[in-house]
Design an enzyme around this catalytic site. Structure first.
Site, short mmCIF file in Angstrom:
data_model
loop_
_atom_site.label_atom_id
_atom_site.label_comp_id
_atom_site.label_asym_id
_atom_site.label_seq_id
_atom_site.Cartn_x
_atom_site.Cartn_y
_atom_site.Cartn_z
N GLY A 215 19.35 10.92 -5.81
CA GLY A 215 18.76 9.80 -6.53
C GLY A 215 19.55 8.52 -6.32
O GLY A 215 20.44 8.47 -5.46
N ASN A 216 19.22 7.51 -7.07
CA ASN A 216 19.99 6.27 -7.01
C ASN A 216 20.10 5.67 -8.40
O ASN A 216 19.52 6.19 -9.36
CB ASN A 216 19.37 5.30 -6.00
CG ASN A 216 17.96 4.91 -6.40
OD1 ASN A 216 17.76 4.24 -7.40
ND2 ASN A 216 16.98 5.34 -5.61
N ARG A 217 20.83 4.57 -8.49
CA ARG A 217 21.18 4.04 -9.82
C ARG A 217 20.21 3.00 -10.36
O ARG A 217 20.51 2.34 -11.34
CB ARG A 217 22.60 3.45 -9.77
CG ARG A 217 23.67 4.50 -9.55
CD ARG A 217 25.01 3.87 -9.21
NE ARG A 217 25.44 2.91 -10.21
CZ ARG A 217 26.33 1.97 -10.01
NH1 ARG A 217 26.88 1.84 -8.80
NH2 ARG A 217 26.68 1.15 -10.97
N SER A 218 19.05 2.85 -9.74
CA SER A 218 18.13 1.82 -10.23
C SER A 218 17.62 2.16 -11.64
O SER A 218 17.17 3.28 -11.89
CB SER A 218 16.95 1.70 -9.28
OG SER A 218 16.04 0.76 -9.80
N ALA A 282 13.63 1.17 -5.99
CA ALA A 282 14.61 1.60 -4.99
C ALA A 282 14.07 2.91 -4.43
O ALA A 282 14.13 3.96 -5.08
CB ALA A 282 15.97 1.79 -5.64
#
Ligand code: CTP
Length: 407
Positions: A215-218, A282
């Protein structure tokens, strides 16, 4: 009248309530409005008073509810209430109330108020799905929107009785936020009325196995601010949301997705009749080549297998290259750490979009914060710097640039 709610600088809000069971939820909206310093006059219709009585409105607003055109005639209430308002919000707005408003009828105090108000007007509809979808209602909604009113899209969910579907009153907290956004914009108007815009938000998750993902931090906050702002400017908004843990903005159609492939599918479907699409999500560039259907277990003495990645489709590039409608505007986002402008220009050209919002990200900027700072690059060579400020302010600049290009 209560002294506490009559500060002269307090924004004056008229809360119109029409006769639907969701009238009880307007009490919560009223409480939020008064507690946050708004001076609220409640104008319930006669039908609304069958659901919630005058005493409740008076107690919660701290002032008498205005119910009768023929009461206190010397104060000309049918004209004065609308003229003096900074915002009129009708929640719930029934099919009947919107029909009367669309046709300019003035057969009770609320419809008189709607005819005399020159401030922004927000309708929060609530009705059964069949009534919402009926061509008569849809035409009335289109008429109200064309004239500059903000008609929020109803939420989907449980309706009165056993029915479920589209037609539920948006959550009072979400209507409250929508009102605040409209009030913040003041009389700036609904320059996106009649437009359909699509916004993607959040960050995709690419599953490895049933319990793990890349995943990512958006946080999704910028995309949600874009969606809420577009709704306040009168647009019909579809928000494709990937894993953002934020409440659905009122009046916005929200499609929840998780992976990049799901986001692509939802975005392609939503843009078919859209005037503009803003890709604030993102989207993961890569996903695990293989999804393991059972949880991957550790085995003592055995090294874990490497994770092989494959490329995801570039949704922004695809939407830009293959516009669903002539003249459709495509806006991308880019997060850069160095050489922000040069990298942004190159990315704008590579992706083929009309506008690229370039954020400088660093330790304390961008992800998860409520503030943003950016420069918006145009394919036509323009460059618009947006100073540090709330994500709503950046959203407004993006919609200013979109509205100018659509016009
Ligand atoms: N985007 C997309 N599909 C992808 C990846 C990104 O639609 N598979 C969109 C995002 O929504 C955003 C923009 O493209 O609008 C962000 O681009 P970015 O990921 O920064 O671009 P890349 O080309 O991946 O740049 P970099 O090489 O710097 O990672």
């Amino acid at each position: 009248m209560s002294a506490t709610t009559d500060r002269t600088d307090a924004p004056r809000v008229v809360l119109g309530v029409s006769g639907g069971i969701a009238a009880y939820k307007a009490c919560e909206l009223l409480r939020r409005l008064t507690e946050s310093g708004h001076q609220v006059t409640v104008v319930p219709t006669a039908a609304a008073l069958h659901f919630v009585g005058e005493a409740t409105w008076a107690a919660l607003s701290g002032r008498p509810a205005a119910t009768e055109t023929w009461e206190s005639v010397h104060q000309v209430p049918h004209v004065r209430i609308g003229q003096q308002a900074d915002l009129v919000v009708v929640a719930p707005a029934t099919a009947d109330l919107m029909a009367r408003a669309a046709h300019g009828l003035a057969d009770d105090l609320l419809t008189n108020t709607l005819l005399t108000a020159r401030c922004p007007v927000v309708f929060a509809p609530a009705m059964h799905t069949e009534m919402w979808e009926h061509p008569a209602t849809q035409e009335n909604v289109a008429t109200l929107r064309r004239r500059g009113a903000i008609v929020l899209e109803p939420a989907v969910g449980r309706l009165t009785g056993v029915d479920t579907g589209k037609g539920r009153l948006p959550e009072p907290s979400a209507i409250f936020e929508a009102c605040r956004t409209v009030l913040r914009r003041g009389g700036l108007g609904t320059d996106l009325a009649g437009r359909h815009v699509v916004v993607s938000a959040g960050g995709t998750r690419e599953p490895l196995d049933p319990v793990r993902f890349l995943g990512n931090r958006s946080s999704g906050k910028q995309g949600y601010a874009l969606a809420a702002t577009a709704a306040a400017r009168g647009a019909r908004v579809t928000l494709v949301s990937a894993n953002a843990e934020l409440p659905d903005p009122a009046g916005v159609d929200v499609v929840h997705v998780s992976t990049a492939l799901q986001l692509r599918e939802a975005a392609l479907k939503a843009v078919a009749d859209a005037d503009a699409v803003v890709m604030a999500a993102a989207v993961a560039d890569f996903r695990p080549a293989e999804y393991v259907t059972g949880k991957i277990k550790k085995v003592d003495g055995v090294e874990p297998a490497p994770v092989v990645l494959v490329r995801n489709p570039d949704v922004l590039a695809e939407l830009s290259a293959d516009r669903a409608r002539p003249g459709q505007l495509v806006v991308g986002f880019a997060a850069e750490t160095d050489d922000v402008l040069a990298n942004g220009r190159a990315k704008l050209a590579r992706k083929g979009c009309d506008l690229l919002v370039v954020n400088e990200v660093g330790e304390r900027k961008g992800f998860g914060s409520d503030q943003n700072e950016a420069v918006v690059l145009g394919a036509d060579g323009t460059e618009t710097a947006v100073p540090v400020g709330p994500k709503e302010a950046l959203a407004d600049v993006v919609w200013d640039l979109v509205a100018a290009r659509l016009a």
